[in-house]
Design a protein around this motif. Structure first.
Motif, mmCIF file in Angstrom:
data_model
loop_
_atom_site.group_PDB
_atom_site.id
_atom_site.type_symbol
_atom_site.label_atom_id
_atom_site.label_comp_id
_atom_site.label_asym_id
_atom_site.label_seq_id
_atom_site.Cartn_x
_atom_site.Cartn_y
_atom_site.Cartn_z
ATOM 1 N N GLY A 334 0.741 -1.201 -0.202
ATOM 2 C CA GLY A 334 -0.221 0.116 -0.526
ATOM 3 C C GLY A 334 0.621 1.148 -0.013
ATOM 4 O O GLY A 334 0.739 2.148 -0.906
ATOM 5 N N PHE A 335 2.345 0.971 0.434
ATOM 6 C CA PHE A 335 2.673 2.504 0.820
ATOM 7 C C PHE A 335 3.500 3.047 0.128
ATOM 8 O O PHE A 335 3.713 3.730 -1.067
ATOM 9 N N LEU A 336 4.254 1.826 -0.558
ATOM 10 C CA LEU A 336 4.617 1.800 -2.540
ATOM 11 C C LEU A 336 4.051 2.357 -3.618
ATOM 12 O O LEU A 336 4.236 2.883 -4.354
ATOM 13 N N PHE A 337 2.614 2.275 -3.571
ATOM 14 C CA PHE A 337 2.009 2.352 -4.558
ATOM 15 C C PHE A 337 1.006 3.157 -4.582
ATOM 16 O O PHE A 337 0.518 4.313 -5.261
ATOM 17 N N LEU A 338 0.016 3.690 -3.052
ATOM 18 C CA LEU A 338 -0.335 4.453 -2.572
ATOM 19 C C LEU A 338 -0.095 6.174 -2.352
ATOM 20 O O LEU A 338 -0.306 7.306 -1.704
ATOM 21 N N SER A 339 1.433 5.345 -2.017
ATOM 22 C CA SER A 339 1.955 6.922 -0.882
ATOM 23 C C SER A 339 1.908 8.403 -1.859
ATOM 24 O O SER A 339 1.502 9.471 -2.099
ATOM 25 N N ILE A 340 2.131 8.394 -2.920
ATOM 26 C CA ILE A 340 2.105 9.581 -4.197
ATOM 27 C C ILE A 340 0.904 9.722 -4.578
ATOM 28 O O ILE A 340 0.538 10.948 -3.828
ATOM 29 N N PRO A 341 0.230 9.254 -4.628
ATOM 30 C CA PRO A 341 -1.440 9.620 -4.632
ATOM 31 C C PRO A 341 -2.574 10.363 -3.578
ATOM 32 O O PRO A 341 -3.024 10.760 -3.225
ATOM 33 N N ALA A 342 -1.740 9.760 -2.892
ATOM 34 C CA ALA A 342 -2.501 9.865 -0.657
ATOM 35 C C ALA A 342 -1.529 11.579 -1.229
ATOM 36 O O ALA A 342 -2.233 12.299 -0.710
ATOM 37 N N LEU A 343 -0.106 11.803 -1.173
ATOM 38 C CA LEU A 343 -0.070 13.007 -1.167
ATOM 39 C C LEU A 343 -0.355 13.818 -1.894
ATOM 40 O O LEU A 343 -0.599 15.317 -1.769
ATOM 41 N N LEU A 344 -0.403 13.685 -3.104
ATOM 42 C CA LEU A 344 -1.573 14.968 -4.021
ATOM 43 C C LEU A 344 -2.033 15.213 -3.352
ATOM 44 O O LEU A 344 -2.847 15.862 -3.699
ATOM 45 N N LEU A 345 -3.483 14.285 -3.029
ATOM 46 C CA LEU A 345 -3.976 14.757 -1.715
ATOM 47 C C LEU A 345 -4.192 15.592 -1.154
ATOM 48 O O LEU A 345 -4.751 16.952 -1.330
ATOM 49 N N ILE A 346 -3.056 15.155 -0.569
ATOM 50 C CA ILE A 346 -3.037 15.694 0.998
ATOM 51 C C ILE A 346 -3.001 17.807 0.477
ATOM 52 O O ILE A 346 -2.922 18.455 0.908
ATOM 53 N N ARG A 347 -1.647 17.476 -0.441
ATOM 54 C CA ARG A 347 -1.608 18.589 -1.205
ATOM 55 C C ARG A 347 -2.213 19.105 -1.633
ATOM 56 O O ARG A 347 -2.380 20.798 -2.464
ATOM 57 N N GLN A 348 -3.618 19.410 -1.801
ATOM 58 C CA GLN A 348 -4.555 19.470 -2.865
ATOM 59 C C GLN A 348 -4.726 20.921 -2.067
ATOM 60 O O GLN A 348 -5.705 22.299 -2.031
ATOM 61 N N GLY A 349 -5.358 20.842 -0.548
ATOM 62 C CA GLY A 349 -5.196 21.511 0.460
ATOM 63 C C GLY A 349 -6.912 21.762 1.375
ATOM 64 O O GLY A 349 -6.919 22.226 2.161
ATOM 65 N N SER A 350 -7.645 20.834 -0.110
ATOM 66 C CA SER A 350 -9.287 21.010 0.782
ATOM 67 C C SER A 350 -9.076 20.158 1.867
ATOM 68 O O SER A 350 -8.555 19.233 1.730
ATOM 69 N N LEU A 351 -10.175 20.711 2.783
ATOM 70 C CA LEU A 351 -10.230 20.300 4.382
ATOM 71 C C LEU A 351 -10.854 18.051 3.651
ATOM 72 O O LEU A 351 -10.096 17.085 4.253
ATOM 73 N N LEU A 352 -11.189 17.948 2.673
ATOM 74 C CA LEU A 352 -11.598 17.307 2.607
ATOM 75 C C LEU A 352 -10.424 15.896 1.617
ATOM 76 O O LEU A 352 -10.628 14.862 1.490
ATOM 77 N N ALA A 353 -9.868 16.205 0.975
ATOM 78 C CA ALA A 353 -8.204 15.759 0.073
ATOM 79 C C ALA A 353 -8.284 15.736 1.314
ATOM 80 O O ALA A 353 -7.025 14.460 1.184
ATOM 81 N N VAL A 354 -7.546 16.948 1.978
ATOM 82 C CA VAL A 354 -6.432 16.244 2.871
ATOM 83 C C VAL A 354 -6.923 15.061 4.278
ATOM 84 O O VAL A 354 -5.900 14.078 4.445
ATOM 85 N N ALA A 355 -7.524 14.821 4.591
ATOM 86 C CA ALA A 355 -9.077 14.178 5.410
ATOM 87 C C ALA A 355 -8.416 12.740 4.648
ATOM 88 O O ALA A 355 -8.697 11.706 5.119
ATOM 89 N N LEU A 356 -9.057 13.046 3.278
ATOM 90 C CA LEU A 356 -8.640 11.176 2.216
ATOM 91 C C LEU A 356 -6.933 10.937 2.585
ATOM 92 O O LEU A 356 -7.362 9.864 2.863
ATOM 93 N N GLY A 357 -6.368 11.550 2.253
ATOM 94 C CA GLY A 357 -4.659 11.609 2.034
ATOM 95 C C GLY A 357 -4.705 10.953 2.858
ATOM 96 O O GLY A 357 -3.756 9.602 3.607
ATOM 97 N N MET A 358 -4.855 11.407 4.427
ATOM 98 C CA MET A 358 -3.938 11.089 6.299
ATOM 99 C C MET A 358 -4.403 10.120 5.951
ATOM 100 O O MET A 358 -4.403 9.420 6.606
ATOM 101 N N GLY A 359 -6.308 9.773 5.785
ATOM 102 C CA GLY A 359 -6.966 8.841 5.822
ATOM 103 C C GLY A 359 -6.394 6.975 5.754
ATOM 104 O O GLY A 359 -6.103 6.788 6.096
ATOM 105 N N ALA A 360 -6.415 7.812 3.889
ATOM 106 C CA ALA A 360 -5.100 6.289 3.835
ATOM 107 C C ALA A 360 -4.384 6.080 4.175
ATOM 108 O O ALA A 360 -3.733 4.562 4.110
ATOM 109 N N LEU A 361 -3.536 7.393 4.599
ATOM 110 C CA LEU A 361 -1.972 6.706 5.111
ATOM 111 C C LEU A 361 -1.643 6.391 6.204
ATOM 112 O O LEU A 361 -1.344 5.213 6.431
#
Length: 458
Positions: A334-361
């Motif tokens: 999971g960390f190998l394949f989802l770290s980049i998508p999760a961080l891209l979500l976090i970098r979008q900055g919206s509350l929902l995107a940050v929550a989804l990215g952090m929740g996945a990690l």
């Protein structure tokens, strides 16, 4: 590489027969042991949560500078320094735990952790005593790091040696439940103070409150640990020994266990890089690098940790059913394949995107927090378990885990690439995946060097 039990001592037929008899565990005693061990971990991570979430304020108090990045680097530098002495603490407390007992050493580490954390709350600011302030902060952090060198390995060993074989994953998972509870307690307190206090009040006196709370917590934890009996596995080891103090040479803990030590270090690397990345670094990353609103960022991470707490016991029970290896392997993939998508979500900055990215990690991290407390002690036989695990765990944490916030902050500063956290987690996942491939399955099996452990019928 199959895990094998220590062969019976040839001089004693009675010992061989005794090893074949299962150890019957008392559920009430096991529950008490889990609580006492988890509380120590909670207190350790209460401090980490406070330190990480209030890092920006601590930078202003102890490292005055016009550059916010330099302040943050200095604060995380003091954070990382504590990890440099962890191997030393592990080399002292680990062998001591194999010699005088797990319970006694865990009581000592509890006292030292509480004292180190409490002391930070009493240190004058840089404005009051100058360079003495950061030096005293560093000294307190070194005391914490030294004591922590014997804490995690001892607590996980304590629970593993008390637990019945079929429930070791579930019961071990409560150790990391304590980690998350302590972190939420520390981070939640900082979040509440950030919301209620003005910046001036937080800077002048408010930041001290979370550290001073460690004093009463330490007294409670010490009381619980002093009431515990020694683990059945260690008691049996003492009974087999020619004296009441089993002597375990350091060479046997290192060179005699080098393959297991390497596996331990690989597993701990992926566990702790991802752990410190998410729980220690990300709050400051959201604030300092992404300019995210501080209170909202803290609340998001608190929510992620609350989600992890809910999932944690179920994931621990899952490791008892399907095995530790599949669960840890899933986390690495999971960390190998989802770290980049999760961080891209976090970098979008919206509350929902940050929550989804952090929740996945966070959910991926549960694969490690649920499995490791049971998987790591099973790498070593009873005679050297505390010492070998302390050495392997703390060397890996010191080199890779505790330095994660400092290294990633420095990499971003040097390259300007905000994707560095994802790349760092992916590299750790590759190393962890190789360790999982080489480790043997331990779910439902006796610990090496110990007889089968079964739960008493109620």
């Amino acid at each position: 590489m199959a895990a094998t039990a220590v062969s019976p001592r040839p001089e004693s037929l009675r010992t061989s027969k005794a090893q074949a008899e299962p150890t019957v565990t008392d559920p009430a005693l096991v529950k008490r042991a889990v609580k006492a061990a988890a509380l120590g971990n909670a207190m350790e991570w209460f401090d980490f949560g406070v330190y990480s979430y209030i890092a920006v304020t601590l930078g202003k108090v102890f490292f005055p500078s016009g550059n916010a990045t330099a302040q943050l680097l200095s604060t995380f530098g003091a954070f990382a320094a504590a990890f440099l002495v962890r191997p030393l603490g592990g080399m002292i407390f680990g062998p001591l735990g194999d010699r005088v007992g797990r319970q006694k050493v865990l009581a000592v580490t509890m006292i030292m952790m509480a004292a180190g954390t409490f002391a930070i709350g009493l240190i004058p600011s840089y404005a009051s005593i100058g360079v003495g302030a950061p030096l005293l902060l560093l000294a307190a952090r070194l005391v914490q790091g030294f004591s922590t060198g014997g804490e995690y390995a001892g607590a996980s060993t304590f629970i593993a040696e008390y637990a019945p074989d079929k429930k070791r994953g579930f019961l071990g998972s409560w150790l990391e439940f304590g980690t998350l509870a302590g972190y939420i307690g520390g981070a939640g307190l900082v979040t509440l103070m950030t919301a209620l206090l003005s910046s001036d009040d937080l800077l002048s006196w408010g930041w001290r409150i979370p550290f001073l709370i460690a004093g009463p917590m330490g007294i409670i934890g010490l009381y619980l640990r002093m009431r515990l009996e020694e683990t059945p596995a260690f008691a049996a080891e003492v009974e087999k020994a020619e004296t009441n103090r089993p002597k375990v040479p350091l060479r046997e803990m290192v060179t005699g266990q080098w393959k297991s030590l390497l596996l331990c270090m690989g597993l701990v690397l992926v566990f702790n890089v991802t752990d410190y990345m998410l729980l220690s670094y990300m709050p400051s990353f959201l604030t300092s690098e992404l300019k995210y609103d501080e209170t909202h960022g803290l609340l998001v991470v608190l929510g992620v940790m609350a989600l992890m707490m809910i999932v944690q016991p179920f994931a621990g029970a899952l490791t008892d059913r399907v095995g530790r290896r599949p669960v840890i392997a899933a986390g690495c993939a999971g960390f190998l394949f989802l770290s980049i998508p999760a961080l891209l979500l976090i970098r979008q900055g919206s509350l929902l995107a940050v929550a989804l990215g952090m929740g996945a990690l966070g959910l991926l991290l549960v694969c490690f927090t649920a499995a490791m407390p049971a998987a790591l002690p099973a790498l070593f036989p009873t005679r050297v378990r505390y010492g070998s695990l302390s050495i392997g765990f703390n060397v890996s944490v010191s080199l890779f885990g505790g330095t994660t916030p400092l290294v990633v902050t420095a990499l971003i500063g040097a390259t300007g690439n905000l994707m560095m956290p994802a790349y760092y987690m992916m590299a750790a996942a590759v190393i962890g995946g190789f360790a999982v491939w080489r480790m043997s399955e331990s779910a439902g099996r006796p610990l090496p060097g110990s007889p089968p452990a079964v739960e008493a019928k109620q």
